[in-house]
Design a protein around this motif. Structure first.
Motif, PDB file in Angstrom:
ATOM      1  N   HIS A  68      -2.920  -7.873  14.231  1.00 31.38           N
ATOM      2  CA  HIS A  68      -2.478  -9.034  13.454  1.00 31.38           C
ATOM      3  C   HIS A  68      -2.184  -8.567  12.038  1.00 31.38           C
ATOM      4  CE1 HIS A  68      -2.133 -13.120  11.991  1.00 31.38           C
ATOM      5  NE2 HIS A  68      -2.956 -12.806  11.000  1.00 31.38           N
ATOM      6  N   GLN A  69      -1.002  -8.878  11.551  1.00 28.18           N
ATOM      7  CA  GLN A  69      -0.578  -8.429  10.232  1.00 28.18           C
ATOM      8  C   GLN A  69      -0.228  -9.634   9.373  1.00 28.18           C
ATOM      9  OE1 GLN A  69       2.341  -5.164   9.947  1.00 28.18           O
ATOM     10  NE2 GLN A  69       3.532  -6.519   8.623  1.00 28.18           N
ATOM     11  N   SER A  70      -0.656  -9.607   8.124  1.00 22.72           N
ATOM     12  CA  SER A  70      -0.369 -10.691   7.190  1.00 22.72           C
ATOM     13  C   SER A  70       0.134 -10.107   5.876  1.00 22.72           C
ATOM     14  CB  SER A  70      -1.632 -11.529   6.910  1.00 22.72           C
ATOM     15  OG  SER A  70      -2.126 -12.097   8.103  1.00 22.72           O
ATOM     16  N   ASN A  71       1.111 -10.775   5.285  1.00 29.78           N
ATOM     17  CA  ASN A  71       1.644 -10.385   3.990  1.00 29.78           C
ATOM     18  C   ASN A  71       1.600 -11.590   3.056  1.00 29.78           C
ATOM     19  OD1 ASN A  71       2.708  -7.639   4.741  1.00 29.78           O
ATOM     20  ND2 ASN A  71       3.883  -8.898   6.168  1.00 29.78           N
ATOM     21  N   PHE A  72       1.135 -11.368   1.831  1.00 37.37           N
ATOM     22  CA  PHE A  72       1.043 -12.458   0.864  1.00 37.37           C
ATOM     23  C   PHE A  72       1.741 -12.037  -0.420  1.00 37.37           C
ATOM     24  CE2 PHE A  72      -2.691 -12.443   3.595  1.00 37.37           C
ATOM     25  CZ  PHE A  72      -2.705 -13.752   4.084  1.00 37.37           C
ATOM     26  N   GLN A  81      -2.254  -6.992   4.764  1.00 33.59           N
ATOM     27  CA  GLN A  81      -3.494  -6.939   5.528  1.00 33.59           C
ATOM     28  C   GLN A  81      -3.175  -6.781   7.010  1.00 33.59           C
ATOM     29  OE1 GLN A  81      -5.938 -10.432   5.197  1.00 33.59           O
ATOM     30  NE2 GLN A  81      -7.717  -9.458   6.064  1.00 33.59           N
ATOM     31  N   THR A  83      -5.212  -6.254  10.882  1.00 29.35           N
ATOM     32  CA  THR A  83      -6.434  -6.171  11.678  1.00 29.35           C
ATOM     33  C   THR A  83      -6.064  -5.667  13.062  1.00 29.35           C
ATOM     34  OG1 THR A  83      -7.411  -8.042  10.495  1.00 29.35           O
ATOM     35  CG2 THR A  83      -8.411  -7.434  12.597  1.00 29.35           C
TER      36      THR A  83
END
Length: 233
Positions: A68-72, A81, A83
């Protein structure tokens, strides 16, 4: 190419460490490599790829890698980020009984020397202490109990996978989930759980399929389970 954060490296290290500790040495190489690479394409999208490999190719047939990839972005600040969860179940034990649609189970009629001993024996077989989380599993337990009369087993209790060792009255499964979340919390008799003698912090199941608290150092037979989901590709 964006750099993988220190915290991500730690997470990935723990994933590989836990995998090497839990995997069967006869089935898996203890050393695996987990490589994650990221790049930004021409349209500005960040693309990450992961691969798992071992020196001799001995990787379990049914492993999964979930990422799981997140960009802010906030003003000029950007955070990235990721995981990664590596899932590789143990080999299916040959002597577990299949209950279609429910799972694989084994009833150990030889007494374990306490809750931890029962849990260890299940883990050594590739399973875990059974967690009753449905009416279907409740029936499985009753069916397996019925094959071994009380006159031969010499008890009406068997260890299963829950406890309240951290705080009296707050029951959790061996995986740290609240017992209430399992979907099955029927107790064996009125007044249970009762923490008799202030010494009953581990979970058992009665022949009637209901749950009960029991001394963690007590001797009892036990139920092991191999999750049906572990056989899925």
């Amino acid at each position: 190419m964006p750099k993988i954060s220190k915290s991500l490296s730690i997470v990935l290290g723990l994933i590989l460490l836990s995998f090497s500790q839990e995997a069967s040495c006869s089935e898996l190489n203890k050393t695996l490599s987990l490589v994650i690479s990221s790049r930004r394409n021409q349209t500005g999208h960040l693309i990450s790829q992961a691969s798992v490999g071992s020196a001799d190719g001995k990787v379990h047939d049914h492993w999964k890698l979930k990422i799981h990839q997140s960009n802010f972005e906030q003003g000029v600040m950007r955070s990235f980020q990721m995981t990664a969860t590596f899932i590789a179940p143990p080999p299916l034990p040959a002597d577990y009984e299949l209950f279609p649609g429910v799972g694989y189970y084994k009833f150990h009629t030889t007494f374990a020397n306490g809750f931890e001993d029962a849990s260890l024996k299940c883990a050594q077989e590739g399973g875990h202490l059974a967690i009753i989380n449905s009416e279907a599993e409740h029936q499985v337990v009753q069916v397996m109990f019925a094959k071994h009369p009380e006159s031969t087993v010499k008890t009406v209790w068997a260890f299963v996978g829950f406890h309240d060792r951290k705080k009296e009255g707050e029951f959790y499964t061996i995986f740290g989930e609240p017992l209430q979340s399992t979907g099955f919390t029927r107790w064996s008799h009125p007044g249970q759980p009762d923490d008799a003698g202030k010494n009953e912090d581990c979970g058992t199941v009665h022949r009637n399929g209901g749950l009960n608290d029991y001394p963690c150092n007590g001797q009892a037979p036990f139920f092991c389970e191999y999750d049906l989901s572990w056989t899925e590709n």
